[in-house]
Design a protein around this motif. Structure first.
Motif, short mmCIF file in Angstrom:
data_model
loop_
_atom_site.label_atom_id
_atom_site.label_comp_id
_atom_site.label_asym_id
_atom_site.label_seq_id
_atom_site.Cartn_x
_atom_site.Cartn_y
_atom_site.Cartn_z
N GLU A 32 20.34 -0.87 5.72
CA GLU A 32 19.12 -0.34 5.13
C GLU A 32 18.73 0.96 5.81
N ARG A 97 10.68 3.95 -6.59
CA ARG A 97 10.34 3.42 -5.28
C ARG A 97 9.90 1.97 -5.39
N LYS A 98 9.12 1.67 -6.42
CA LYS A 98 8.65 0.30 -6.59
C LYS A 98 9.83 -0.65 -6.78
N LYS A 266 7.55 4.45 2.71
CA LYS A 266 7.11 3.07 2.95
C LYS A 266 6.52 2.44 1.70
N ARG A 269 2.74 4.61 -3.18
CA ARG A 269 1.80 5.70 -3.00
C ARG A 269 2.44 6.82 -2.18
N PRO A 546 2.01 -0.67 -8.71
CA PRO A 546 2.38 -0.55 -7.30
C PRO A 546 2.36 -1.86 -6.53
N ALA A 547 1.33 -2.70 -6.68
CA ALA A 547 1.26 -3.91 -5.88
C ALA A 547 1.86 -5.08 -6.65
N ALA A 548 2.36 -6.06 -5.91
CA ALA A 548 2.99 -7.20 -6.54
C ALA A 548 1.95 -8.05 -7.29
N MET B 1 13.56 -8.42 -3.76
CA MET B 1 12.15 -8.09 -3.87
C MET B 1 11.62 -8.36 -5.27
N GLU B 5 8.54 -11.17 -7.07
CA GLU B 5 7.37 -10.66 -7.77
C GLU B 5 7.19 -11.28 -9.14
N GLU B 96 -1.34 -0.81 -2.78
CA GLU B 96 -0.55 -1.53 -1.78
C GLU B 96 -1.41 -1.87 -0.57
N ARG B 97 -1.24 -3.10 -0.09
CA ARG B 97 -2.05 -3.54 1.04
C ARG B 97 -1.16 -3.92 2.21
N PRO B 101 2.72 -8.71 -0.09
CA PRO B 101 4.13 -8.40 -0.25
C PRO B 101 4.28 -7.12 -1.06
N GLY B 103 5.30 -3.21 -2.17
CA GLY B 103 6.63 -2.67 -2.47
C GLY B 103 7.51 -2.39 -1.27
N GLY B 104 7.92 -3.37 -0.56
CA GLY B 104 9.10 -3.29 0.29
C GLY B 104 8.99 -2.65 1.64
N GLY B 105 8.01 -2.94 2.44
CA GLY B 105 8.08 -2.55 3.85
C GLY B 105 9.10 -3.47 4.51
N THR B 106 9.68 -3.06 5.61
CA THR B 106 10.68 -3.92 6.24
C THR B 106 10.09 -4.58 7.46
N GLY B 110 2.95 0.08 8.29
CA GLY B 110 2.25 1.26 8.76
C GLY B 110 1.49 1.96 7.66
N GLU B 111 0.79 1.16 6.86
CA GLU B 111 0.12 1.81 5.74
C GLU B 111 -1.30 2.18 6.12
N ARG B 113 -2.63 5.00 6.06
CA ARG B 113 -3.22 5.93 5.10
C ARG B 113 -3.88 5.16 3.96
#
Lengths: 558, 125
Positions: A32, A97-98, A266, A269, A546-548, B1, B5, B96-97, B101, B103-106, B110-111, B113
């Protein structure tokens, strides 16, 4: 060793040292990290990396020179190579990205079928390969001009450096070295531009101040037998300017080495903001380029206008050694200038030298010249590394593992990724030393091919659930066939004869028609065949948000 | 992933919000693309000769749009898109929070922002 060579060597060794240090510190241990930098690149850094990835040796070295000789018509590159980011940001980046995996063909494969994935992987390799050969060669030219070593050794040195950091750290090292390379190349581009603007107009902002010399430049151009600088359509008809600009925009949004960068953020967004920062960093150079073009052309014309051939400025002599500047033997004084050797002008200047020679033409000190050389190297190497990653991931991830070793473990995947990368670098190095004759012509057409194949397939895949695999495959094949056949019809490649353009459409502009054909064929064929499965429709639905899961909305219903 | 979902797709309160969110997204996109087209292809190419009659700070206007103006407008369009989509995501609760879960942080989250900008806001639209 001259002063200029000494400074060039200093800057190149320093910058290479920085790249190697960064590479060592960001080496990776899992796939990855190797392919998408662990989805962990901060937005602004990703923007800078995209900028360096995108701005090739051609952008850095050739573009301002092209604009200088094309005048208004040079705008096709400026608009074409920036406008594509609007399409990327609005139509592709957040959704890809999503969905979030490793490669561009992989998305097409999941959305449509394995067959489409194989077509896409082959297209990605062809497009990236034609592009990377030009980069290796561009790096070699910088070495040979500034350090007086053979182009072949220049290519080998550049390849060795890329080899170390690309094989060691894959996307992660490539990204972080690209951030450093962006810094080097933008400083190298801006310093001479700002200095020239300050000297010539008293305003150190080239974007604003080059307006002041346009009037004089127009007059000078006419005197020396060139077209009026600001007048449109002197090199191409309007319809062609339109189509080429569109093809470059769509092609930008379809190039795999650009799209793949939006996988490394990440969040969804983050991918949107990456597009913003990428264009911001690109715009710094792209809004400066037309100023550099205009200023350098003005200085060049002004310096040689009516000058006897035995009293020409020093830079003419320096660059005549490379064969990129020639003075007509029969001329006593310079009364005409051209970039076309066939025109028989008194002074012939190659587009490619304008940026590299601009500090010399404007009489700037040696350290600045050395810095520009390091910038040119940074531009060539950063783009080459990004392209090599696409080649290696297409070969190993989309082809080898998909076809032969579906159940390979992570260690094996990483190992094969590294071997594919090493192989790609060696092939690119050999091709960079002996560029195949057609490459120089084909590289500009990589955009047409990307426009006619990837862009429509991906956009329809996201925005039209009804689009199916047969439709996408027929569309891609139709678009590519049309584009490539027209290119072969109008160009002298592979021993073919060049025919006249039909309706004023140049081979650079045909990608727009190819993309349109792709859209029409995909839609028609999809309509006539069975809709895609429920599983695929659900996948398309899921990448749109964007969010699940949805939390309780804060302000819905407004 | 994607597999995890799909199971959790059943949203509270039916699917209407999805259609609404998507429609607003498309509307914004169409407006921005219309500006994108008219500035670059309109001002920069199709009407360049007419605009070149006007000169500002030494630049014939059509020439300026082709070599400078359109790039600034592109940049602005992307920024506007980012800001509007931030607002839309929050309005519909799909941003995204850190804990979700998303979109795919590993694992390395570090969100900052995203979190920092989640201020309380109402339906300004």
């Amino acid at each position: 060793m001259s002063e200029i060579q000494l400074w060039t060597l200093t800057f190149i060794v320093l910058s290479f040292g920085v790249y190697m240090t960064i590479a060592w510190r960001s080496r990776v241990r899992e796939t990855e990290g190797f392919y998408v930098a662990g989805h962990g690149v901060p937005t602004i850094a990703n923007g800078a990396a995209i900028g360096a990835d995108w701005m090739s040796a051609a952008s850095f070295i050739s573009m301002a020179g092209l604009i200088a000789f094309m005048g208004y018509d040079g705008g096709i590159y400026l608009m074409g190579w920036t406008g594509g980011y609007v399409l990327l940001a609005l139509l592709l980046a957040p959704y890809l990205r999503k969905w979030g995996k490793f490669t561009v063909p992989e998305f097409v494969g999941d959305r449509y079928s394995e067959l489409v994935r194989t077509i896409a992987a082959a297209a990605a390799v062809i497009v990236s390969f034609t592009y990377v050969v030009g980069q290796m060669n561009g790096g070699g030219i910088v070495f040979s001009r500034f350090l007086n070593i053979d182009i072949a050794y220049g290519v080998i040195i550049a390849a060795a450096i890329i080899f170390v950091y690309a094989v060691l750290g894959g996307m992660k090292s490539i990204t972080w070295t690209q951030v450093a390379q962006y810094t080097v190349l933008i400083i190298a581009y801006l310093i001479p531009a700002v200095a020239v603007a300050q000297v010539m107009t008293g305003i150190p902002i080239p974007q604003v101040s080059f307006g002041q010399i346009l009037d004089e430049l127009n007059t000078l151009s006419v005197q020396l037998g060139l077209d009026i600088y600001t007048d449109p359509f002197s090199t191409r008809p309007m319809v062609d300017i339109f189509l080429v600009t569109m093809a470059l925009m769509i092609g930008t949004a379809g190039l795999p080495h650009v799209i793949i960068r939006f996988y490394t953020t990440k969040t969804v967004r983050g991918s949107r903001y990456s597009a913003f920062w990428a264009l911001f960093f690109i715009a710094l150079l792209y809004t400066t380029a037309p100023a550099v073009g205009a200023f350098t052309k003005f200085n060049l014309l002004d310096g040689v206008n009516g000058t006897p051939t035995d009293a020409l400025p020093n830079w003419v002599d320096n660059w005549m050694a490379t064969g990129l500047v020639t003075v007509n033997e029969n001329a006593d004084a310079i009364n005409s200038v051209s970039n076309d050797p066939a025109a028989g002008a008194d002074l012939t200047v190659n587009n490619d030298i304008l940026v590299l020679a601009s500090p010399e033409i404007a009489g700037l000190p040696a350290p600045v010249v050395g810095l520009v050389a390091a910038g040119g190297m940074a531009a060539a190497m950063s783009t080459a590394a990004g392209l090599l990653l696409v080649i290696s991931s297409s070969v190993s991830h989309d082809f080898y593992f998909r076809r032969f070793r579906r159940n390979a473990g992570d260690a094996e995947r990483l190992m094969v990724g590294r071997i594919a990368m090493a192989g790609a670098i060696i092939v690119a190095m050999i091709a960079g030393i002996n560029p195949p004759a057609f490459v120089a012509q084909v590289v500009a057409f990589a955009f047409g091919m990307a426009a006619a194949s990837f862009f429509p397939a991906i956009v329809l895949g996201i925005f039209w659930k009804r689009c199916n695999a047969i439709g996408a495959a027929s569309g891609m094949i139709a678009g590519l066939t049309l584009t490539i056949s027209y290119m072969l019809y109008t160009l002298e490649v592979f021993g073919l004869q060049a025919n006249d353009h039909i309706l004023g459409v140049s081979p650079e502009g045909i990608g727009t028609i190819g993309a349109l054909t792709n859209f029409v064929v995909t839609i028609a064929v999809s309509k006539m065949t069975a809709p895609p499965s429920r599983h695929i429709t659900e996948m398309v639905e899921s990448i749109r948000y964007p969010a699940a899961r949805r939390r309780e909305p804060t302000g819905a219903g407004g | 992933m994607a597999e995890t979902e799909e199971k959790s797709l059943g949203p509270p309160g039916g699917d209407d919000w999805r259609r609404e969110y998507w429609r607003k997204n498309l509307r914004l996109m169409v407006v921005l693309l219309a500006i994108w087209f008219s500035v670059s292809f309109g001002c920069g190419i199709l009407f360049v000769e007419q605009l070149n009659q006007i000169t500002i700070a030494g630049f014939p206007l059509g020439f300026w749009f082709a070599q400078q103006g359109s790039i600034y407008v592109f940049l602005l369009l992307i920024l506007v898109y980012c800001l509007f989509m931030d607002r839309l995501d929050r309005e519909y609760g799909v941003e995204e929070r850190e804990d979700g879960p998303s979109g795919g942080g590993t694992g390395s989250v570090g969100e900052a922002r995203a979190a920092e900008s989640t201020t309380k806001e109402g339906g300004e639209s």
